[in-house]
Write an enzyme that holds these catalytic residues in place. Sequence first.
Site, PDB file in Angstrom:
ATOM      1  CB  THR A   3      17.235  17.147  -3.620  1.00 19.12           C
ATOM      2  OG1 THR A   3      16.704  16.663  -5.016  1.00 19.12           O
ATOM      3  CG2 THR A   3      18.737  18.689  -3.672  1.00 19.12           C
ATOM      4  CG  ASP A   4      15.827  12.759  -6.390  1.00 18.08           C
ATOM      5  OD1 ASP A   4      16.488  13.795  -6.808  1.00 18.08           O
ATOM      6  OD2 ASP A   4      15.334  12.097  -7.153  1.00 18.08           O
ATOM      7  CD  GLU A   5      18.492  16.952  -9.296  1.00 19.32           C
ATOM      8  OE1 GLU A   5      19.727  17.682  -9.307  1.00 19.32           O
ATOM      9  OE2 GLU A   5      17.290  17.241  -9.889  1.00 19.32           O
ATOM     10  CE1 TYR A  48      17.750  22.641  -6.716  1.00 19.26           C
ATOM     11  CE2 TYR A  48      18.485  20.828  -7.353  1.00 19.26           C
ATOM     12  CZ  TYR A  48      18.260  21.632  -6.971  1.00 19.26           C
ATOM     13  OH  TYR A  48      16.758  20.298  -5.693  1.00 19.26           O
ATOM     14  CE  LYS A 100      17.445  21.715  -2.044  1.00 19.15           C
ATOM     15  NZ  LYS A 100      17.118  22.479  -0.676  1.00 19.15           N
TER      16      LYS A 100
HETATM   17  P1  NAD Z   1       9.726  26.174  -5.901  1.00 19.81           P
HETATM   18  O1  NAD Z   1      11.498  26.631  -7.375  1.00 19.81           O
HETATM   19  O2  NAD Z   1       9.383  26.135  -7.156  1.00 19.81           O
HETATM   20  O3  NAD Z   1      10.244  28.162  -5.158  1.00 19.81           O
HETATM   21  C1  NAD Z   1      11.123  28.048  -4.430  1.00 19.81           C
HETATM   22  C2  NAD Z   1      10.422  29.898  -3.588  1.00 19.81           C
HETATM   23  O4  NAD Z   1      11.606  29.794  -2.060  1.00 19.81           O
HETATM   24  C3  NAD Z   1       9.967  30.237  -3.929  1.00 19.81           C
HETATM   25  O5  NAD Z   1       8.771  30.869  -4.059  1.00 19.81           O
HETATM   26  C4  NAD Z   1      11.004  31.497  -4.213  1.00 19.81           C
HETATM   27  O6  NAD Z   1      10.472  32.835  -4.055  1.00 19.81           O
HETATM   28  C5  NAD Z   1      11.830  31.408  -2.832  1.00 19.81           C
HETATM   29  N1  NAD Z   1      12.935  32.005  -2.683  1.00 19.81           N
HETATM   30  C6  NAD Z   1      13.959  31.628  -3.806  1.00 19.81           C
HETATM   31  N2  NAD Z   1      15.631  32.449  -2.889  1.00 19.81           N
HETATM   32  C7  NAD Z   1      15.007  32.600  -2.168  1.00 19.81           C
HETATM   33  C8  NAD Z   1      15.755  33.264  -0.446  1.00 19.81           C
HETATM   34  N3  NAD Z   1      16.730  34.442  -0.232  1.00 19.81           N
HETATM   35  N4  NAD Z   1      14.721  33.301   0.050  1.00 19.81           N
HETATM   36  C9  NAD Z   1      13.219  33.796   0.920  1.00 19.81           C
HETATM   37  N5  NAD Z   1      13.197  32.502   0.072  1.00 19.81           N
HETATM   38  C10 NAD Z   1      13.186  32.626  -1.234  1.00 19.81           C
HETATM   39  O7  NAD Z   1      10.861  24.995  -5.580  1.00 19.81           O
HETATM   40  P2  NAD Z   1      10.178  23.926  -5.161  1.00 19.81           P
HETATM   41  O8  NAD Z   1      10.445  23.243  -6.379  1.00 19.81           O
HETATM   42  O9  NAD Z   1       8.908  24.376  -4.956  1.00 19.81           O
HETATM   43  O10 NAD Z   1      11.442  23.512  -4.434  1.00 19.81           O
HETATM   44  C11 NAD Z   1      11.277  23.318  -2.593  1.00 19.81           C
HETATM   45  C12 NAD Z   1      12.678  22.601  -2.360  1.00 19.81           C
HETATM   46  O11 NAD Z   1      11.912  21.212  -2.199  1.00 19.81           O
HETATM   47  C13 NAD Z   1      14.032  22.956  -3.109  1.00 19.81           C
HETATM   48  O12 NAD Z   1      14.465  22.977  -1.251  1.00 19.81           O
HETATM   49  C14 NAD Z   1      13.934  22.115  -3.645  1.00 19.81           C
HETATM   50  O13 NAD Z   1      15.656  21.767  -3.622  1.00 19.81           O
HETATM   51  C15 NAD Z   1      13.601  20.387  -3.178  1.00 19.81           C
HETATM   52  N6  NAD Z   1      13.372  19.910  -4.168  1.00 19.81           N
HETATM   53  C16 NAD Z   1      12.061  20.076  -5.016  1.00 19.81           C
HETATM   54  C17 NAD Z   1      11.529  19.341  -5.700  1.00 19.81           C
HETATM   55  C18 NAD Z   1      10.861  19.431  -7.092  1.00 19.81           C
HETATM   56  O14 NAD Z   1      10.710  18.858  -7.666  1.00 19.81           O
HETATM   57  N7  NAD Z   1      10.400  20.360  -7.144  1.00 19.81           N
HETATM   58  C19 NAD Z   1      12.540  17.452  -5.429  1.00 19.81           C
HETATM   59  C20 NAD Z   1      12.960  17.913  -4.369  1.00 19.81           C
HETATM   60  C21 NAD Z   1      13.440  18.478  -3.662  1.00 19.81           C
HETATM   61  O1  DAU Z   2      15.303  15.159  -8.647  1.00 18.64           O
HETATM   62  C1  DAU Z   2      14.901  16.163  -7.702  1.00 18.64           C
HETATM   63  C2  DAU Z   2      15.097  17.981  -8.812  1.00 18.64           C
HETATM   64  O2  DAU Z   2      13.615  17.800  -9.511  1.00 18.64           O
HETATM   65  C3  DAU Z   2      14.824  18.922  -7.738  1.00 18.64           C
HETATM   66  O3  DAU Z   2      15.723  18.536  -6.867  1.00 18.64           O
HETATM   67  C4  DAU Z   2      14.774  19.909  -8.349  1.00 18.64           C
HETATM   68  O4  DAU Z   2      14.931  20.749  -7.364  1.00 18.64           O
HETATM   69  C5  DAU Z   2      14.026  19.932  -9.460  1.00 18.64           C
HETATM   70  O5  DAU Z   2      14.212  20.974 -10.696  1.00 18.64           O
HETATM   71  C6  DAU Z   2      14.018  18.601 -10.836  1.00 18.64           C
HETATM   72  O6  DAU Z   2      15.674  18.690 -11.318  1.00 18.64           O
HETATM   73  P1  DAU Z   2      15.144  17.699 -12.836  1.00 18.64           P
HETATM   74  O7  DAU Z   2      16.477  18.352 -13.095  1.00 18.64           O
HETATM   75  O8  DAU Z   2      15.036  16.577 -12.964  1.00 18.64           O
HETATM   76  O9  DAU Z   2      13.457  18.432 -12.923  1.00 18.64           O
HETATM   77  P2  DAU Z   2      13.060  19.020 -14.713  1.00 18.64           P
HETATM   78  O10 DAU Z   2      12.019  19.061 -14.927  1.00 18.64           O
HETATM   79  O11 DAU Z   2      14.762  20.004 -15.199  1.00 18.64           O
HETATM   80  O12 DAU Z   2      14.054  18.099 -15.680  1.00 18.64           O
HETATM   81  C7  DAU Z   2      13.282  16.703 -15.462  1.00 18.64           C
HETATM   82  C8  DAU Z   2      13.870  15.621 -16.890  1.00 18.64           C
HETATM   83  O13 DAU Z   2      13.958  16.333 -17.619  1.00 18.64           O
HETATM   84  C9  DAU Z   2      15.373  15.915 -16.842  1.00 18.64           C
HETATM   85  O14 DAU Z   2      15.616  14.348 -16.947  1.00 18.64           O
HETATM   86  C10 DAU Z   2      15.823  16.686 -17.641  1.00 18.64           C
HETATM   87  C11 DAU Z   2      15.047  16.759 -19.115  1.00 18.64           C
HETATM   88  N1  DAU Z   2      14.118  17.765 -19.596  1.00 18.64           N
HETATM   89  C12 DAU Z   2      13.501  18.757 -18.677  1.00 18.64           C
HETATM   90  C13 DAU Z   2      13.618  20.270 -19.406  1.00 18.64           C
HETATM   91  C14 DAU Z   2      13.149  21.390 -18.574  1.00 18.64           C
HETATM   92  C15 DAU Z   2      13.667  17.671 -20.920  1.00 18.64           C
HETATM   93  O15 DAU Z   2      13.858  16.724 -21.688  1.00 18.64           O
HETATM   94  N2  DAU Z   2      13.311  18.916 -21.527  1.00 18.64           N
HETATM   95  C16 DAU Z   2      13.249  20.429 -21.014  1.00 18.64           C
HETATM   96  O16 DAU Z   2      13.189  20.857 -21.102  1.00 18.64           O
END
Ligand code: NAD
Ligand code: DAU
Length: 347
Positions: free
Chosen positions: A126-128, A150, A154
């Site tokens: 992730t970019d985080e 988190y 990662k």
């Molecule tokens: P999500 O939370 O929607 O889904 C995670 C999935 O992983 C779920 O289906 C869950 O059941 C499964 N899981 C969790 N723990 C597990 C375990 N111990 N064994 C097997 N399965 C398990 O996640 P997402 O938003 O689709 O993110 C997917 C990947 O991309 C993650 O690695 C996340 O860190 C990364 N990522 C997400 C974002 C984003 O914006 N959503 C951005 C950058 C990176």
């Molecule tokens: O940047 C990549 C990441 O993006 C992934 O690695 C994470 O898995 C994914 O959850 C996401 O993280 P963020 O913390 O950026 O996403 P979130 O949707 O929780 O929040 C987006 C922005 O909005 C963040 O700056 C926090 C703010 N926010 C979030 C929630 C849930 C609010 O202001 N109010 C809210 O209720």
Amino acid sequence: MGMKVLVTGGLGFIGSNFIRRALAETKDEIVNLDAETYAGNPENLADLLPHPRYRFLRGDISDPETVRQAMKGVQAVAHFAAETHVDRSILDPEAFLKTNVLGTHVLLEEARRRAGEIKRFLHISTDEVYGPVLRGKSSEDAPFRPTSPYAASKAAADHLATAYHKTYGLPVVIARPSNNFGPYQYPEKALPLMITNWSEGKPFPLYGDGGQVRNWIYVHDCVRALDLILRKGSPGRSYNVGGSVLLRNRDLVLKMRKVMGIPKSLVRQVPDRPGHDRRYALDSRALSKLGYRPASDPASDFDRALRETAAWYQSRRSWWRPLKQSPVFSAYYREQYAEKTKEAAAR
Ligand code: NAD
Ligand code: DAU
């Protein structure tokens, strides 16, 4: 000829979009290993269960025997499974360490045991991991400065994946996507929470001053990039996967209010997330050099992607209502806001 790919976490948001695309646009055979945590929703891929190139296995990536069975006959791994919500990691980091660090380690170990059979191991980071970037953009060699539990978990997983390439020669490629949005995202995340709360006439809780900047990418673009990295990425390399849109949260709220016709009264400022990263921005030139061209990413298409996303959730109440009504969801919100109220009182 396609590959047999083990996808972990394929019932989640990005994983399920990745699998949908893979079955529609490649010849790959997909084995989906997912523990069905609160974020893993069987509904996300229920229609694909009869597909001849799709197999679902319920199981935990931190269990070596489960992973051993799941990796049989596999040529490539696309590792999405993780605990992903930053706010939850602040309330209780333990599950993040178990799945994100130990789970990744179990997968890497099994892939190492199968040296020669596994041709590619795509680790989704992730970019985080870079932490806040106040100016400019993070390139892949920028130092890691994670802030939340988190992001720290990662970062540890990302380092482990690199170590398995450097030490054991495992053909690891790493993707570091920015904030994704689109269909099938669990409604605790900002954008689906906003759309679904507004659809229920409830306010969206905006953290702090809403001045934090996120780098948004449509999930359909992201999964195309991930597929390209899986196939063409150089082993040992990392690739940023950033959208071209950088937006402050309060500007995203404004855009979405316009898309959905929502009054200002449905935005409530709440205390900030502790350690909230101010800005993320990715330099994705390495991905472009690999041949990636965004289909819907340029700013002109961003508004369309937001409209499509709002329409998807508005027409899929039956998908998100049960998730929001579940005890898991309400327990999390009670805890989250009890914590925020305590912090605000202490300040
Ligand atoms: P999500 O939370 O929607 O889904 C995670 C999935 O992983 C779920 O289906 C869950 O059941 C499964 N899981 C969790 N723990 C597990 C375990 N111990 N064994 C097997 N399965 C398990 O996640 P997402 O938003 O689709 O993110 C997917 C990947 O991309 C993650 O690695 C996340 O860190 C990364 N990522 C997400 C974002 C984003 O914006 N959503 C951005 C950058 C990176
Ligand atoms: O940047 C990549 C990441 O993006 C992934 O690695 C994470 O898995 C994914 O959850 C996401 O993280 P963020 O913390 O950026 O996403 P979130 O949707 O929780 O929040 C987006 C922005 O909005 C963040 O700056 C926090 C703010 N926010 C979030 C929630 C849930 C609010 O202001 N109010 C809210 O209720």
